[in-house]
Every structure is written in C-alpha cells, then in structure tokens.
Write a protein that holds these residues in place. Structure first.
Motif, mmCIF file in Angstrom:
data_model
loop_
_atom_site.group_PDB
_atom_site.id
_atom_site.type_symbol
_atom_site.label_atom_id
_atom_site.label_comp_id
_atom_site.label_asym_id
_atom_site.label_seq_id
_atom_site.Cartn_x
_atom_site.Cartn_y
_atom_site.Cartn_z
ATOM 1 N N GLN A 1 65.407 19.017 -47.286
ATOM 2 C CA GLN A 1 65.630 20.463 -47.406
ATOM 3 C C GLN A 1 65.350 20.957 -48.815
ATOM 4 O O GLN A 1 64.764 22.034 -49.003
ATOM 5 C CB GLN A 1 67.083 20.797 -47.021
ATOM 6 C CG GLN A 1 67.351 22.294 -46.847
ATOM 7 C CD GLN A 1 66.454 22.934 -45.789
ATOM 8 O OE1 GLN A 1 66.226 22.360 -44.733
ATOM 9 N NE2 GLN A 1 65.952 24.126 -46.093
ATOM 10 N N ASP A 2 65.714 20.158 -49.828
ATOM 11 C CA ASP A 2 65.432 20.532 -51.215
ATOM 12 C C ASP A 2 63.933 20.650 -51.452
ATOM 13 O O ASP A 2 63.452 21.565 -52.134
ATOM 14 C CB ASP A 2 66.025 19.495 -52.179
ATOM 15 C CG ASP A 2 67.537 19.542 -52.219
ATOM 16 O OD1 ASP A 2 68.095 20.563 -51.777
ATOM 17 O OD2 ASP A 2 68.149 18.566 -52.683
ATOM 18 N N MET A 3 63.168 19.708 -50.899
ATOM 19 C CA MET A 3 61.721 19.735 -51.071
ATOM 20 C C MET A 3 61.117 20.946 -50.362
ATOM 21 O O MET A 3 60.212 21.606 -50.895
ATOM 22 C CB MET A 3 61.087 18.444 -50.539
ATOM 23 C CG MET A 3 59.570 18.420 -50.673
ATOM 24 S SD MET A 3 58.862 16.834 -50.189
ATOM 25 C CE MET A 3 59.192 15.885 -51.668
ATOM 26 N N ILE A 4 61.622 21.257 -49.178
ATOM 27 C CA ILE A 4 61.135 22.419 -48.427
ATOM 28 C C ILE A 4 61.354 23.697 -49.236
ATOM 29 O O ILE A 4 60.447 24.533 -49.363
ATOM 30 C CB ILE A 4 61.846 22.515 -47.057
ATOM 31 C CG1 ILE A 4 61.370 21.383 -46.133
ATOM 32 C CG2 ILE A 4 61.601 23.882 -46.414
ATOM 33 C CD1 ILE A 4 62.165 21.271 -44.849
ATOM 34 N N LYS B 1 58.470 26.167 -50.755
ATOM 35 C CA LYS B 1 58.473 27.585 -50.393
ATOM 36 C C LYS B 1 58.314 28.445 -51.644
ATOM 37 O O LYS B 1 57.618 29.458 -51.642
ATOM 38 C CB LYS B 1 59.780 27.950 -49.687
ATOM 39 C CG LYS B 1 59.843 27.568 -48.223
ATOM 40 C CD LYS B 1 61.170 28.013 -47.623
ATOM 41 C CE LYS B 1 61.267 27.653 -46.147
ATOM 42 N NZ LYS B 1 62.576 28.049 -45.575
ATOM 43 N N GLU B 2 58.965 28.026 -52.722
ATOM 44 C CA GLU B 2 58.967 28.823 -53.948
ATOM 45 C C GLU B 2 57.736 28.565 -54.810
ATOM 46 O O GLU B 2 57.141 29.497 -55.355
ATOM 47 C CB GLU B 2 60.229 28.507 -54.762
ATOM 48 C CG GLU B 2 60.361 29.353 -56.019
ATOM 49 C CD GLU B 2 61.679 29.108 -56.739
ATOM 50 O OE1 GLU B 2 61.854 29.675 -57.833
ATOM 51 O OE2 GLU B 2 62.516 28.346 -56.194
ATOM 52 N N HIS B 3 57.336 27.292 -54.942
ATOM 53 C CA HIS B 3 56.274 26.945 -55.880
ATOM 54 C C HIS B 3 54.998 26.445 -55.220
ATOM 55 O O HIS B 3 53.965 26.338 -55.889
ATOM 56 C CB HIS B 3 56.762 25.859 -56.849
ATOM 57 C CG HIS B 3 58.014 26.200 -57.590
ATOM 58 N ND1 HIS B 3 58.075 27.187 -58.541
ATOM 59 C CD2 HIS B 3 59.280 25.681 -57.496
ATOM 60 C CE1 HIS B 3 59.311 27.260 -59.028
ATOM 61 N NE2 HIS B 3 60.058 26.368 -58.407
ATOM 62 N N ALA C 1 55.394 20.479 -46.274
ATOM 63 C CA ALA C 1 54.435 21.589 -46.216
ATOM 64 C C ALA C 1 54.185 22.028 -44.779
ATOM 65 O O ALA C 1 54.046 23.225 -44.491
ATOM 66 C CB ALA C 1 53.117 21.176 -46.880
ATOM 67 N N LYS C 2 54.139 21.073 -43.847
ATOM 68 C CA LYS C 2 53.981 21.408 -42.427
ATOM 69 C C LYS C 2 55.172 22.209 -41.937
ATOM 70 O O LYS C 2 55.029 23.193 -41.199
ATOM 71 C CB LYS C 2 53.839 20.123 -41.596
ATOM 72 C CG LYS C 2 52.487 19.453 -41.715
ATOM 73 C CD LYS C 2 52.436 18.199 -40.843
ATOM 74 C CE LYS C 2 51.105 17.477 -40.993
ATOM 75 N NZ LYS C 2 51.059 16.231 -40.188
ATOM 76 N N ILE C 3 56.359 21.768 -42.339
ATOM 77 C CA ILE C 3 57.573 22.467 -41.916
ATOM 78 C C ILE C 3 57.595 23.891 -42.468
ATOM 79 O O ILE C 3 57.993 24.842 -41.783
ATOM 80 C CB ILE C 3 58.825 21.686 -42.379
ATOM 81 C CG1 ILE C 3 58.884 20.321 -41.659
ATOM 82 C CG2 ILE C 3 60.101 22.486 -42.107
ATOM 83 C CD1 ILE C 3 59.977 19.406 -42.169
ATOM 84 N N GLN D 1 60.355 18.406 -57.201
ATOM 85 C CA GLN D 1 60.494 18.679 -55.769
ATOM 86 C C GLN D 1 61.034 17.449 -55.056
ATOM 87 O O GLN D 1 61.697 17.554 -54.028
ATOM 88 C CB GLN D 1 59.142 19.075 -55.166
ATOM 89 C CG GLN D 1 58.666 20.458 -55.584
ATOM 90 C CD GLN D 1 57.299 20.795 -55.045
ATOM 91 O OE1 GLN D 1 56.726 20.039 -54.282
ATOM 92 N NE2 GLN D 1 56.768 21.932 -55.445
ATOM 93 N N LEU D 2 60.756 16.259 -55.614
ATOM 94 C CA LEU D 2 61.218 15.035 -54.982
ATOM 95 C C LEU D 2 62.646 14.707 -55.356
ATOM 96 O O LEU D 2 63.243 13.810 -54.801
ATOM 97 C CB LEU D 2 60.318 13.862 -55.390
ATOM 98 C CG LEU D 2 58.921 13.886 -54.800
ATOM 99 C CD1 LEU D 2 58.051 12.862 -55.496
ATOM 100 C CD2 LEU D 2 58.948 13.631 -53.311
#
Length: 329
Positions: free
Chosen positions: A53-56, A60-62, A92-94, A176-177
């Motif tokens: 969820q953090d990566m998503i 979304k932002e960057h 990215a797919k999500i 992001q990771l």
C-alpha cells in the motif's frame, strides 16, 4: 535524508569492486505493462499488506521514478522479462498506469539475468527483510558470480548504478520500497555473516521449494533445514509427502537422523515416517550383553556343561542374590 547503507556482497566474499559503469550509457524507454512478464521461477515474494500500500501511494504521487530492468523475450511477441522491479510493476498495474520506464538489457545469459534479479533485491531491501530461502538464493548467485569474476563483477557494479543507490532521495523508488515508520537505522542495519553461516545458506538453496517454504514459515528450524538439504531430491520429496499427509514436526534431532540414513543410502518412506513420527526414538534399547571370562567359567563350571545349563545356573544364582538383598533392605 541520509544516504542508506547499501549492503555490498563483494565485501562479504572478500572481493574488490571494478569501475562502476556510467548510468549515462544505459538507454531508458517507456514499456507497456501488458508486455511485461515475471522472471521465471522468481525467488522473491511480492510485497503485500502495508508495504504494498505504501508503494501504491508513492507511485500515485510520484510515478515510477527509478526504471525497472528488463530483457527482451521473443521479438514477434514484443515481450520483456522483468529482472528488477516486480513490485514496482505490480503496484503500477494496481494504480492503473499503462507504461513505466525500463532499462532494456540485451544479450544477457540466464545466469547473468538471475544475478540482476538477486542483486537488485538485496540492494533495494535490507538483508534482514529477506526470508531464509531468499537470502540463500542471493548468496548462491553472488557466490557463483564471484567464482567467475570478470564480467559479472562489472555487472554487479552496473546493477548498483541502475538501482540509483548513489542518488537516494525522498522521491526515489528506493523510498517507494521502504515501509512507513522505517527508521534510517533499520534501513542502514549492518549484519555480519560468518563463513559457516554463508556455507549453510549455500546448502539451504539445495532444498526443494516446498521445504524452503516450510523453512520460511518457521515450520522447520534453520539448522534442521540445513541437514535436510543434504538429502537427495527424491528423499526430500518423500519428507514433504509425509509432512503434508501427517503434519509431523521436524526438529534438529529428527533431521540429523534422516541425514545419517541418507548418507548410509538407507532412507526410504518407511524409515522417514518412523523418524518423523517419533517412533524411531521410542524403540526399546538393546539389552547389554557381556561374556564371562574363561578363568571364571572354568572356576565354577566344568567343560561338560552346556551354555544353556550355565545360563540357568547363573539366573538362579542371581535370583537368590537379589531376593536376599531385598530382604536385608
């Protein structure tokens, strides 16, 4: 933000780094997500839960800032196999993106491709975050690369450059990771591995995937798993079959016995079942046997008496001895 301490396996194996390849030599292009396929037998698990969820949220932002690394598959299909960035591609797919930036590596051998897969996972994550089976795969691939030296050391250096480890910032894919609440201390956590520990991980990689999964789930202790790795593949399959059917527990003692049977070429389904069930350890111990000294025999018995007669006399004498002893006590 402080630059993270990147784990360098060259140091672990006592090797020197070559010149780092310049990232400017690498071409980056946008690739459609539907053209990406996962690396075959990918040894690392995709992020789940809060980490995903953090990566998503970050994408979304960057967007995806650090390019993934891929190699071309069949030309007619225009597909690319992901070497680094499975989690970025998944997130990215999500999010609903159509394309993401990618570095396309041409002409790689399968061994070199696997090295990129393992090295980039180690760079992007803390070694402590990896499961036992993932650590084993990383160490095996790097160990193999060190044995061959030359081109593969340069490849390891290029991987570090492509992973943007020298340009870490809050908007990079490295952040992001990272999970929320993760401190710099944890990101830069140092670890020490002895030669014995490295050797054990190299053996762990010889386990079949089902037993690796049990190790990662802590159903099998680490040292017990090391002992099981000495079993042949068909013997490991027998162990997995029994564990799946009966849900027996494996401990270090059981694993040691199984290893000894295997080394003696005496391990089959029945013996494995007996050990894993615990029945092997419930067997009554053999009675101690001893021989009377010839001098003692000649003193109390004559040469015409049979062994059976001598045993009966000794038995009767012992019964009398112990009965009198009990009366005195």
């Amino acid at each position: 933000m402080a630059k993270p301490n990147v784990i360098n396996l060259n140091d672990l194996f006592g090797t020197d780094e070559g010149d780092i390849l310049e990232s400017s030599d690498v071409g980056i292009k946008e690739v459609y997500l539907y053209k990406l396929i996962p690396f075959r037998n990918h040894p690392f698990k995709l992020y789940e839960g809060q980490r995903l969820q953090d990566m998503i949220e970050s994408i979304k932002e960057h967007g995806v800032i650090t390019p993934i690394i891929v190699r071309p598959m069949a030309v007619q299909e225009e597909q690319y196999e992901i070497l680094s960035g499975h989690n970025r591609a998944n997130a990215a797919k999500i999010v609903g993106l159509e394309k993401i930036p990618a570095v396309i590596k041409e002409g790689l051998t399968d061994e070199e491709a696997m090295l990129i897969v393992t090295e980039t996972n180690l760079i992007q994550r803390s070694f402590a975050d990896l499961s036992h089976s993932e650590r084993a795969r990383v160490l095996v691939e790097h160990y193999n690369a060190i044995k061959h030296q030359g081109k593969k050391i340069d490849l390891i250096n290029e991987i570090e450059t492509l992973s943007n480890t020298d340009n870490f910032n809050e908007n990079s894919d490295s952040s992001q990771l990272a999970t929320k609440g993760r401190t710099d201390a944890k990101v830069g956590e140092n670890y020490n591995l002895s030669k014995d520990t490295v050797a054990r991980y190299l053996k762990i990689d010889a386990l079949i995937k089902e037993l690796k999964s049990r190790l990662d789930k802590e159903e099998i202790p680490f040292i017990a798993a090391v002992n099981l790795s000495f079993l042949k593949v068909d013997e490991q399959n027998i162990i997995e079959e029994i564990l799946k059917e009966k849900n027996f527990k494996v401990d270090m003692k059981k694993a040691e016995i199984l290893k000894s049977f295997s080394q003696g070429r005496n391990l089959n389904y029945d013996k494995a079942h007996e050990v894993l069930s615990g029945k092997y350890f419930d067997k009554p111990k053999k009675a101690k046997s001893f021989k009377l000294k010839p001098k003692l025999v000649s003193k109390y018995f004559n040469e015409n008496q049979t062994q059976k007669e001598i045993e009966e006399i000794i038995e009767n004498a012992l019964e009398i001895y112990f009965s009198k002893k009990d009366e005195i006590e």
